[in-house]
Design an enzyme around this catalytic site. Sequence first.
Site, PDB file in Angstrom:
ATOM      1  N   SER A 132      27.266   7.507  -6.092  1.00  0.00           N
ATOM      2  CA  SER A 132      27.751   8.659  -6.863  1.00  0.00           C
ATOM      3  C   SER A 132      29.105   8.352  -7.495  1.00  0.00           C
ATOM      4  CB  SER A 132      27.891   9.881  -5.942  1.00  0.00           C
ATOM      5  OG  SER A 132      26.610  10.320  -5.533  1.00  0.00           O
ATOM      6  N   GLU A 364      19.954   8.587 -11.011  1.00  0.00           N
ATOM      7  CA  GLU A 364      20.644   8.930 -12.269  1.00  0.00           C
ATOM      8  C   GLU A 364      21.569  10.139 -12.099  1.00  0.00           C
ATOM      9  OE1 GLU A 364      18.977   8.062 -15.940  1.00  0.00           O
ATOM     10  OE2 GLU A 364      17.445   6.715 -15.126  1.00  0.00           O
TER      11      GLU A 364
HETATM   12  N1  CAA Z   1      30.098  10.323 -21.964  1.00  0.00           N
HETATM   13  C1  CAA Z   1      31.181   9.612 -22.373  1.00  0.00           C
HETATM   14  N2  CAA Z   1      32.355   9.550 -21.660  1.00  0.00           N
HETATM   15  C2  CAA Z   1      32.365  10.221 -20.509  1.00  0.00           C
HETATM   16  C3  CAA Z   1      31.268  10.958 -20.018  1.00  0.00           C
HETATM   17  C4  CAA Z   1      30.089  10.997 -20.804  1.00  0.00           C
HETATM   18  N3  CAA Z   1      29.025  11.681 -20.398  1.00  0.00           N
HETATM   19  N4  CAA Z   1      31.600  11.522 -18.843  1.00  0.00           N
HETATM   20  C5  CAA Z   1      32.858  11.157 -18.593  1.00  0.00           C
HETATM   21  N5  CAA Z   1      33.329  10.372 -19.589  1.00  0.00           N
HETATM   22  C6  CAA Z   1      34.659   9.769 -19.715  1.00  0.00           C
HETATM   23  C7  CAA Z   1      35.735  10.734 -19.260  1.00  0.00           C
HETATM   24  O1  CAA Z   1      36.189  11.543 -20.328  1.00  0.00           O
HETATM   25  C8  CAA Z   1      36.810   9.798 -18.736  1.00  0.00           C
HETATM   26  O2  CAA Z   1      37.566   9.271 -19.826  1.00  0.00           O
HETATM   27  P1  CAA Z   1      39.131   9.714 -20.085  1.00  0.00           P
HETATM   28  O3  CAA Z   1      39.859   9.380 -18.800  1.00  0.00           O
HETATM   29  O4  CAA Z   1      39.534   8.899 -21.262  1.00  0.00           O
HETATM   30  O5  CAA Z   1      39.066  11.185 -20.350  1.00  0.00           O
HETATM   31  C9  CAA Z   1      36.024   8.630 -18.156  1.00  0.00           C
HETATM   32  O6  CAA Z   1      34.737   8.670 -18.794  1.00  0.00           O
HETATM   33  C10 CAA Z   1      35.840   8.747 -16.654  1.00  0.00           C
HETATM   34  O7  CAA Z   1      35.194   9.984 -16.381  1.00  0.00           O
HETATM   35  P2  CAA Z   1      35.460  10.817 -15.075  1.00  0.00           P
HETATM   36  O8  CAA Z   1      36.944  10.962 -14.872  1.00  0.00           O
HETATM   37  O9  CAA Z   1      34.646  12.059 -15.144  1.00  0.00           O
HETATM   38  O10 CAA Z   1      34.930   9.805 -13.958  1.00  0.00           O
HETATM   39  P3  CAA Z   1      34.656  10.000 -12.416  1.00  0.00           P
HETATM   40  O11 CAA Z   1      35.019   8.743 -11.720  1.00  0.00           O
HETATM   41  O12 CAA Z   1      35.240  11.282 -11.934  1.00  0.00           O
HETATM   42  O13 CAA Z   1      33.031  10.033 -12.349  1.00  0.00           O
HETATM   43  C11 CAA Z   1      30.875  11.002 -12.343  1.00  0.00           C
HETATM   44  C12 CAA Z   1      32.257  10.891 -12.988  1.00  0.00           C
HETATM   45  C13 CAA Z   1      30.220  12.109 -13.168  1.00  0.00           C
HETATM   46  C14 CAA Z   1      30.909  11.398 -10.898  1.00  0.00           C
HETATM   47  C15 CAA Z   1      30.119   9.662 -12.524  1.00  0.00           C
HETATM   48  O14 CAA Z   1      30.673   8.656 -11.685  1.00  0.00           O
HETATM   49  C16 CAA Z   1      28.655   9.781 -12.268  1.00  0.00           C
HETATM   50  O15 CAA Z   1      27.914  10.218 -13.152  1.00  0.00           O
HETATM   51  N6  CAA Z   1      28.178   9.392 -11.066  1.00  0.00           N
HETATM   52  C17 CAA Z   1      26.775   9.291 -10.781  1.00  0.00           C
HETATM   53  C18 CAA Z   1      26.331   7.887 -11.027  1.00  0.00           C
HETATM   54  C19 CAA Z   1      24.925   7.808 -11.501  1.00  0.00           C
HETATM   55  O16 CAA Z   1      24.403   8.688 -12.159  1.00  0.00           O
HETATM   56  N7  CAA Z   1      24.321   6.686 -11.225  1.00  0.00           N
HETATM   57  C20 CAA Z   1      23.033   6.440 -11.681  1.00  0.00           C
HETATM   58  C21 CAA Z   1      22.692   5.043 -11.459  1.00  0.00           C
HETATM   59  S1  CAA Z   1      21.502   4.482 -12.572  1.00  0.00           S
HETATM   60  C22 CAA Z   1      20.007   4.832 -11.930  1.00  0.00           C
HETATM   61  O17 CAA Z   1      19.811   5.553 -11.010  1.00  0.00           O
HETATM   62  C23 CAA Z   1      18.994   4.232 -12.820  1.00  0.00           C
HETATM   63  C24 CAA Z   1      17.740   3.893 -12.302  1.00  0.00           C
HETATM   64  O18 CAA Z   1      17.470   2.729 -12.125  1.00  0.00           O
HETATM   65  C25 CAA Z   1      16.696   4.914 -12.169  1.00  0.00           C
END
Ligand code: CAA
Length: 382
Positions: A132, A364
């Site tokens: 995560s 995801e």
């Molecule tokens: N699009 C573009 N940029 C984005 C974004 C998006 N959707 N979401 C965040 N950002 C940007 C933010 O604005 C930030 O940039 P700035 O500092 O310049 O503003 C930067 O990215 C970091 O974002 P966060 O501060 O929100 O980052 P975080 O460390 O707090 O994490 C999270 C956010 C939502 C928890 C993220 O880590 C997440 O989505 N975690 C889940 C991981 C995941 O989905 N993994 C899936 C693995 S793939 C898989 O499962 C595939 C498979 O094979 C089936």
Amino acid sequence: MDFHLDEEHRMVRDSAREYAERVLAPNAARWDAEERFPEEALAEAAAAGFMGLTVPEEYGGAGMGNLHSAVLLEELNAVDASVGVTLSVHLSLVCAPIAKHGTEEQKREWLPKLAAGEVLGAYSLTEPQAGSDAAAIRCRAERVDGGWKLTGTKAWVTSGTHAGLFVLYAVTDPDAKKGYGITAFLVTPDSEGFAVGKKEEKLGIRASSTTELVLEDVFVPDERVLGTVDQGFKIALETLDGGRIGIASQAVGIHRACLEASLRYSEERVQFGRPIGDFQAIAWKLADMATALDASRLLVHRAAWMRDQGLPCTMECSMAKLFASRACNQAAQDAVQIHGGAGYTKEFPVERFYRDARITEIYEGATDIQRLVVSRNLKKRK
Ligand code: CAA
């Protein structure tokens, strides 16, 4: 406003349905039992044009969008969620970021092969200690002459055993603030030092392959950096917005399969002298399943449509995945309950749907991560 799919979307739906009935339906239960990766089904998917559905036409694809892909994935997942996730990752997590962030050379090199199904795509962000909290990855990319050397371990990689191209994320600047200093690389499995590790034995989607990757000083030339160095985490998250539409579509497909199987069974199964569907206890479950299915599909189609329009839609993608995956799990639970003992056996498909449904709330971005994304975006939009 028009809630109908247009002719092109209906064409995709009809050809996906024909393929799913002909190629997947006779085999899905056996592939699941044998944990066998369905190479022949992917070859047929490529022949039908599904592997390049969203790849731009000039690179050999059909040039369609996220809504077409959502329609395709609902149909595939209503029959076989293993093939469904394999296609979802290929299209949304590999073809899409290359089409969006790739250089002209990268697009010319990879998109035609991906679209033709000659190369299957995989996405590799997660690591054993970074699920995560994806920004906590440690796979290290060290600068060397002409490129980078990658070392680390990746986890939960869909299609790890069969992919010919991995969009793989590694740390290029360990001193950067969190979320920065990560870069996306295009890595091929024939690279020296690259090995596919343990293959997971899973509860559901058992015909898909899920593996670890082990990288030891894997050289990746500069030409295979995708996007800008140190800016890969944003590519990873922006890509996952689209991926979440794919998994939400998967949930819609499994949900629909649960409803269809339950409707059938409730008309056939007689107890107390009547088909069980005549009893309110069953009829109301079916009504709730059908209503939630429509709500899920509408959320998925809205998110896909917004992404196709180029509108900001991170929140809508997460809403669709959050709602559709939970609704799908409720539907799978109710489907097994309606089938009673029969639903607990492999003679009826709802047993497989129940197992497959579970993953939609996990990969995801798990359910609580979708809530985190939605709540953060609510604040941003205030
Ligand atoms: N699009 C573009 N940029 C984005 C974004 C998006 N959707 N979401 C965040 N950002 C940007 C933010 O604005 C930030 O940039 P700035 O500092 O310049 O503003 C930067 O990215 C970091 O974002 P966060 O501060 O929100 O980052 P975080 O460390 O707090 O994490 C999270 C956010 C939502 C928890 C993220 O880590 C997440 O989505 N975690 C889940 C991981 C995941 O989905 N993994 C899936 C693995 S793939 C898989 O499962 C595939 C498979 O094979 C089936």
